[in-house]
Design an enzyme around this catalytic site. Structure first.
Site, PDB file in Angstrom:
ATOM      1  N   GLY A 666       0.827  -1.193   0.000  1.00 50.93           N
ATOM      2  CA  GLY A 666       0.000   0.000   0.000  1.00 50.93           C
ATOM      3  C   GLY A 666       0.860   1.242   0.000  1.00 50.93           C
ATOM      4  O   GLY A 666       2.070   1.192   0.213  1.00 50.93           O
ATOM      5  N   GLY A 668       0.522   5.834   0.564  1.00 48.28           N
ATOM      6  CA  GLY A 668      -0.299   6.985   0.911  1.00 48.28           C
ATOM      7  C   GLY A 668       0.511   8.249   0.769  1.00 48.28           C
ATOM      8  O   GLY A 668       1.631   8.254   0.234  1.00 48.28           O
ATOM      9  N   SER A 670       2.102   9.897   2.934  1.00 46.12           N
ATOM     10  CA  SER A 670       3.331   9.971   3.717  1.00 46.12           C
ATOM     11  C   SER A 670       4.367   8.933   3.317  1.00 46.12           C
ATOM     12  O   SER A 670       5.492   8.957   3.820  1.00 46.12           O
ATOM     13  CB  SER A 670       3.012   9.813   5.208  1.00 46.12           C
ATOM     14  OG  SER A 670       2.377   8.575   5.448  1.00 46.12           O
ATOM     15  N   LYS A 672       5.237   4.619   1.644  1.00 45.32           N
ATOM     16  CA  LYS A 672       4.785   3.282   1.283  1.00 45.32           C
ATOM     17  C   LYS A 672       4.694   2.386   2.518  1.00 45.32           C
ATOM     18  O   LYS A 672       5.359   2.618   3.523  1.00 45.32           O
ATOM     19  CB  LYS A 672       5.737   2.662   0.267  1.00 45.32           C
ATOM     20  CG  LYS A 672       5.764   3.393  -1.072  1.00 45.32           C
ATOM     21  CD  LYS A 672       6.747   2.750  -2.037  1.00 45.32           C
ATOM     22  CE  LYS A 672       6.762   3.481  -3.385  1.00 45.32           C
ATOM     23  NZ  LYS A 672       7.714   2.872  -4.339  1.00 45.32           N
ATOM     24  N   VAL A 673       3.873   1.333   2.382  1.00 50.36           N
ATOM     25  CA  VAL A 673       3.730   0.339   3.434  1.00 50.36           C
ATOM     26  C   VAL A 673       4.164  -1.009   2.855  1.00 50.36           C
ATOM     27  O   VAL A 673       3.742  -1.395   1.758  1.00 50.36           O
ATOM     28  CB  VAL A 673       2.283   0.264   3.952  1.00 50.36           C
ATOM     29  CG1 VAL A 673       2.161  -0.803   5.036  1.00 50.36           C
ATOM     30  CG2 VAL A 673       1.845   1.617   4.500  1.00 50.36           C
ATOM     31  N   LYS A 688       5.922   0.914   7.734  1.00 53.01           N
ATOM     32  CA  LYS A 688       5.590   2.169   7.053  1.00 53.01           C
ATOM     33  C   LYS A 688       6.859   3.004   6.934  1.00 53.01           C
ATOM     34  O   LYS A 688       7.510   3.311   7.934  1.00 53.01           O
ATOM     35  CB  LYS A 688       4.533   2.955   7.829  1.00 53.01           C
ATOM     36  CG  LYS A 688       4.126   4.265   7.121  1.00 53.01           C
ATOM     37  CD  LYS A 688       3.466   5.250   8.055  1.00 53.01           C
ATOM     38  CE  LYS A 688       2.087   4.820   8.443  1.00 53.01           C
ATOM     39  NZ  LYS A 688       1.378   5.859   9.228  1.00 53.01           N
ATOM     40  N   ASP A 797      -8.503  11.305  12.859  1.00 50.12           N
ATOM     41  CA  ASP A 797      -8.644  10.769  11.502  1.00 50.12           C
ATOM     42  C   ASP A 797      -9.258   9.372  11.549  1.00 50.12           C
ATOM     43  O   ASP A 797      -8.776   8.451  10.889  1.00 50.12           O
ATOM     44  CB  ASP A 797      -7.290  10.751  10.792  1.00 50.12           C
ATOM     45  CG  ASP A 797      -7.445  10.599   9.270  1.00 50.12           C
ATOM     46  OD1 ASP A 797      -8.559  10.822   8.765  1.00 50.12           O
ATOM     47  OD2 ASP A 797      -6.462  10.245   8.611  1.00 50.12           O
TER      48      ASP A 797
END
Length: 986
Positions: A666, A668, A670, A672-673, A688, A797
């Site tokens: 994944g 986002g 901020s 990659k995961v 992360k 969030d």
């Protein structure tokens, strides 16, 4: 012997007087000593009471002092030096009531409302022999009300509302003959209430409402014998049958609420003949017939007859009610026009007439003579023939300029006219779609400074999109699609700091797309389709974090920016966003634009050169990758610092060596995961990686610090575990426990699911028991953060993609990058900016930088609505997010069963699912103070599987949350009148 002489006469005269004075002084001394002794005893009781409640901070001032008496403490009232009242309201008391509280011998009033006191009814209070007033509402009391409650014989006020009392309301309560006020609303009674209650002749207030598990019963005929009753409230109590005509005998009645019950028959004509009646609520009761025309209750201030089956006209006599400030007749079958005199009522501030069959024009005086704040007349053309059935004519100028009006909802009629050049400075929302407004958008629109939402789709507006429209700093949604706008798009849009949704589709706009559109900071939905735009797509558009993009059916040309191509690869919603642009081309054949081709010669030499060049390129690339990975490892090895938060079975080298693209699961904003197997036993972690730049972005640095500071110290089964963090010169790395089943968002909203291990398609449905399990787990995690952490933590969030699921579908709250700590429970924290995700943001973000844990409650309410409906929080069209959609569903009189996710086999769980849906509505009310705390949410979720609801026989029975959303009541339920499309006001 000396002769005894008698006392002089003046001494004989004053001797009795001196004796009297001496006695008085002596008695005063004794009285003062007794009073001092009582005060000392009572002070010791108070100090002991505070200690038994574990010294709550709210009672820090309860200390012995020589300078002042405890009677001066704000929670205490005394008479003749002795305590008569204890007002311990909303002090966060978490422990039971000790028996020695009744050592306060003169105590007449005890108010412990709005605390967290657990246990059964405190029978220790039976020893408070002088008790007249007892308020235990808004706590965690459970079990039955004791059958010997009549031992509190002196009670005049008994308030037990908003607890978890169950079983029957005991018959012994009717032996409290002195009762004037009795509140038993909003509990868990699953039996009956004694009809003899209506024989308590001294009752002035009786509130039994919001007990939807009462055994169905008819409204007792003898209730009209209560001659002193001023306030009578029994909404949502399973009452059926007719309202007795004898209601006219209740001469003192001011407030009558029978809403949300399956009543039948017509409204008694005598109801509006009650001289003192001010607030009748009969909403969602299935009553039929016409509204009584004989109205002599001159004091009427609120009339709510919404969501029934009423027919006929609005009574002309309503125009004579000088004290009327709220009129709600929406969702009926009323016909005719609006009486003109209603528009002239001096106090009228709230008018809701939508969803009827009303005809004619809007009276021109609305807003001229009254402090109008809310005006809804939408959806009166149910056959969709605007000219025949909808309101027509111009909007009265008084409406546009009404000083107190904040929202003007006019959609779905046949209204005409031009937009006003001036607007009330307090107006923040205008909805006027699906009408026939014409003319240009005036340049004076720049003076509409406070406007946040402007929805004018499907009208006849023409001219350009004026530059002045871009000067509205608070605008969040601008929908002008399906008009006749032309000319170029505005280029100076620096003031659109808050714009989330922009829809200019289906117009006649020309020219290029300005590159500055890519600099609108929070824009997530952009629709410019069906215009005549030309030129290339600015690369800056790819910088936006878009959830919807539609540039189709224009004359765009050139190459699609690589960022948009990548977005299209990851998100199927972009696949058709660019179609019908013949001059547009892309590198990917699956996209609707043409595939970009070079004009190279196709000769034999070129055919031979290309494979050779490709092979050399691959070889060089491999060498480069090997060298780069070695350098990367050298860089990591030189500076990595590992900080553990759990016992580890791996080293930093196990992590850093596996940060490969093939392990990415994944990505986002901020970073990659990665999914990384850290040892030969198969142990797996999620990693992360915050950044890989030369210098870490300041905001990302803050997120990393917040995540480490908060998660590193949290220990809860429903909060993701942070194993360790690794700090390098150019990267920040967080290592978490691996969650096999990814996120709740993945299961609810991804149509094609792949197994995280095998990559094989996984079409398993998330059934209701698992969804309820997930809701409970996530709620417990948030509750722990809000109540058991010191200081408390707000997540900021909460959303379905931040609720992760392990192999057994246990939920864990994740992603604490924007979380904040509070000074203490209930206090607000000042934020420097908005955090969170569209569709989940609480509406208070629009006008304050100070927030508390109730923003998490709102977001979690959205998650509950996702779990029950299967819909996405952001919505699937331009006009409604999920919270809007849920409110509309309820207000339109639809059954909750119709809103439930079709993937759930809900026949066996309808009661539970309905309860969770309603809980989601409660959590998303507009006013933060009216949202339940997470403790209450957890309690409700744990109990909901015990609710044995009978499948509703009619759709009306399902609409038991509408008063929260639509009624301006100021009483027991947390009505906090719902906002207009509140999820779109930020």
């Amino acid at each position: 012997m000396p002769r005894l002489t008698s006392s002089p006469p003046h001494i004989r005269f004053f001797f009795p007087f001196f004796s009297y004075i001496s006695c008085v002084v002596f008695l005063c001394f004794l009285s003062h000593a007794a009073e001092s002794q009582i005060q000392d005893q009572e002070l010791q009781v108070l100090l002991k009471l505070r200690q038994s409640w574990q010294d709550p901070s709210s009672l820090d001032h309860w200390v012995a002092s020589n300078s002042s008496s405890h009677c001066a403490w704000p929670e205490i009232k005394c008479q003749e030096g002795s305590i008569t009242e204890l007002n311990l309201v909303n002090l966060n008391i978490n422990y039971s009531i000790p028996p020695f509280i009744c050592d306060l011998k003169n105590l007449t009033k005890l108010d412990l409302s709005y605390n967290n006191i657990p246990g059964e009814f405190p029978t220790v209070l039976y020893n408070c022999s002088k008790l007249v007033y007892l308020d235990l509402s808004q706590n965690y009391f459970e079990g039955p009300i004791p059958s010997d409650i009549n031992r509190l014989a002196g009670l005049q006020v008994l308030i037990l509302a908003a607890n978890s009392f169950s079983f029957d309301v005991p018959a012994s309560i009717v032996r409290l003959r002195r009762l004037r006020i009795l509140h038993l609303y909003q509990s868990e009674y699953n039996g009956t209430f004694p009809e003899e209650i209506f024989g308590l002749s001294n009752l002035e207030e009786l509130r039994l409402g919001y007990n939807d598990k009462f055994v169905p019963s008819q409204l007792p005929q003898n209730f009209t014998a209560l001659k002193k009753l001023r306030f009578f409230s029994m909404p949502q109590t399973n009452l059926f049958g007719r309202i007795p005509e004898t209601v006219s005998n209740m001469e003192a009645l001011e407030h009558l609420d029978l809403g949300l019950n399956p009543l039948t028959g017509e409204i008694p004509g005598s109801i509006f003949a009650l001289k003192n009646l001010r607030m009748p609520y009969m909403d969602l009761t299935n009553v039929v017939g016409s509204i009584p025309q004989a109205v002599s209750a001159a004091n009427l201030s609120v009339i709510d007859l919404s969501a029934n089956n009423l027919i006929g006209n609005i009574p002309e006599v309503f125009g004579k009610l000088k004290n009327l400030y709220s009129l709600n007749l929406q969702s009926n079958r009323l016909s005719g026009g609006i009486p003109e005199d209603i528009a002239r009522l001096p106090a009228l501030s709230d008018v809701r007439l939508s969803n009827n069959y009303l005809r004619g024009t809007i009276p021109p005086d609305f807003g001229k003579f009254s402090p109008l704040r809310r005006f809804e007349v939408a959806f009166n053309n149910l056959t969709a023939r605007l000219n025949d059935n909808g309101f027509t004519g111009n909007v009265p100028g008084g409406l546009w300029m009404s000083r107190n009006l904040t929202a003007l909802i006019l959609s779905g009629n046949g209204l005409t006219g031009e937009l006003p050049k001036e607007l009330s400075p307090n107006l923040t929302r205008i909805e006027m779609s699906n009408n026939k407004f014409f003319g240009e958008i005036p340049s004076t629109v720049s003076s509409w400074r406070n406007l946040r939402v402007f929805i004018a789709n499907n009208n006849l507006l023409r001219g350009t999109v004026p530059t002045e429209l871009t000067q509205l700093p608070f605008l969040t949604r601008l929908l002008l699609g399906q008009n006749k706008l032309s000319g170029n798009l505005p280029t100076d849009i620096v003031s659109w700091k808050s714009l989330i949704t922009l829809d200019l589709s289906h117009n006649q706009l020309t020219g290029p797309i300005p590159s500055k559109f890519g600099s609108v900071p929070v824009l997530t939905r952009l629709d410019l389709s069906e215009n005549q735009l030309c030129g290339s797509i600015p690369p800056e558009i790819g910088l936006l974090n878009l959830t919807l993009l539609n540039l189709s059916s224009n004359s765009l040309s050139g190459r699609v920016p690589s960022k948009l191509e990548n977005d299209a690869l990851e998100n199927a919603m972009f696949e058709y966003s660019l179609e019908n642009n013949p001059g547009l081309c892309s590198s990917y054949s699956f996209m609707t634009p043409n595939v970009c081709n070079s004009q190279s010669r196709s000769n034999f030499a070129m055919i031979m050169v290309l494979p050779i060049a490709a092979a050399m390129f691959v070889l060089l690339a491999l060498l480069f990758i090997i060298r780069a990975s070695r350098k990367k490892m050298d860089r990591f090895d030189s500076t990595p610092k590992l900080t553990p938060f759990q016992r580890l079975n791996f080293t930093e080298r196990n992590i850093l060596s596996e940060l490969k693209d093939e392990n990415v699961i994944g990505s986002g904003a901020s970073g990659k995961v990665y999914r990384i197997m850290v040892n030969s036993s198969g142990d797996t972690v999620a990693v992360k990686r915050i950044s890989d730049n030369q210098k870490l972005d300041q905001n990302l640095e803050k997120q990393f610090s917040a995540e480490v500071e908060i998660l590193g110290n949290l220990r809860h089964i429903n909060i993701i575990k942070l194993a360790c963090c690794i700090s390098c010169e150019n990267s920040k790395i967080l290592v978490y426990e691996y969650m096999e089943n990814r996120s709740l968002d993945y299961w609810l909203h991804k149509k094609e699911r792949l197994s995280p291990v095998s990559g094989v398609a996984n079409n398993m449905i998330l059934d209701w028991p698992k969804r309820l399990q997930i809701a409970r787990g996530a709620a417990k995690g948030l509750c722990y953060m809000h109540n058991d952490c010191s200081p408390p933590i707000i997540h900021r969030d909460v959303k379905s993609s931040n609720i992760l699921l392990d192999s057994e579908f246990n939920a864990k709250i994740a992603d604490f990058g924007v979380a904040r700590m509070l000074a203490k429970h209930g206090e607000a924290v000042t934020l420097s900016g908005i955090a969170g995700s569209a569709g989940y943001l609480a509406p208070e973000y629009a006008h304050t930088t100070k927030v508390n844990e109730k923003i998490d409650v709102y977001s979690f309410g959205v998650v509950l609505l996702e779990l029950t409906t299967g819909r996405e929080a952001k919505g699937r069209d331009e006009d409604m997010c999920l919270v809007d959609w849920a409110w509309r569903h309820i207000l339109d009189g639809k059954a909750i069963s119709d809103a439930i996710d079709e993937e759930i086999n809900h026949d066996s769980f309808l009661g539970e699912i309905s309860s969770v849906f309603k809980l989601g509505i409660f959590c998303t009310v507009e006013r933060p103070s009216k949202r339940p705390p997470m403790k209450k949410v957890v309690q409700a979720l744990l109990k909901c599987s015990d609710r044995l609801y009978v499948v509703e026989q009619t759709s009306r029975r399902n609409l038991d949350v509408a008063p929260l959303l639509a009624n301006p009541r100021h009483e027991e339920m947390p009505p906090s009148a719902r906002p207009l499309h509140r999820c779109n006001t930020y």
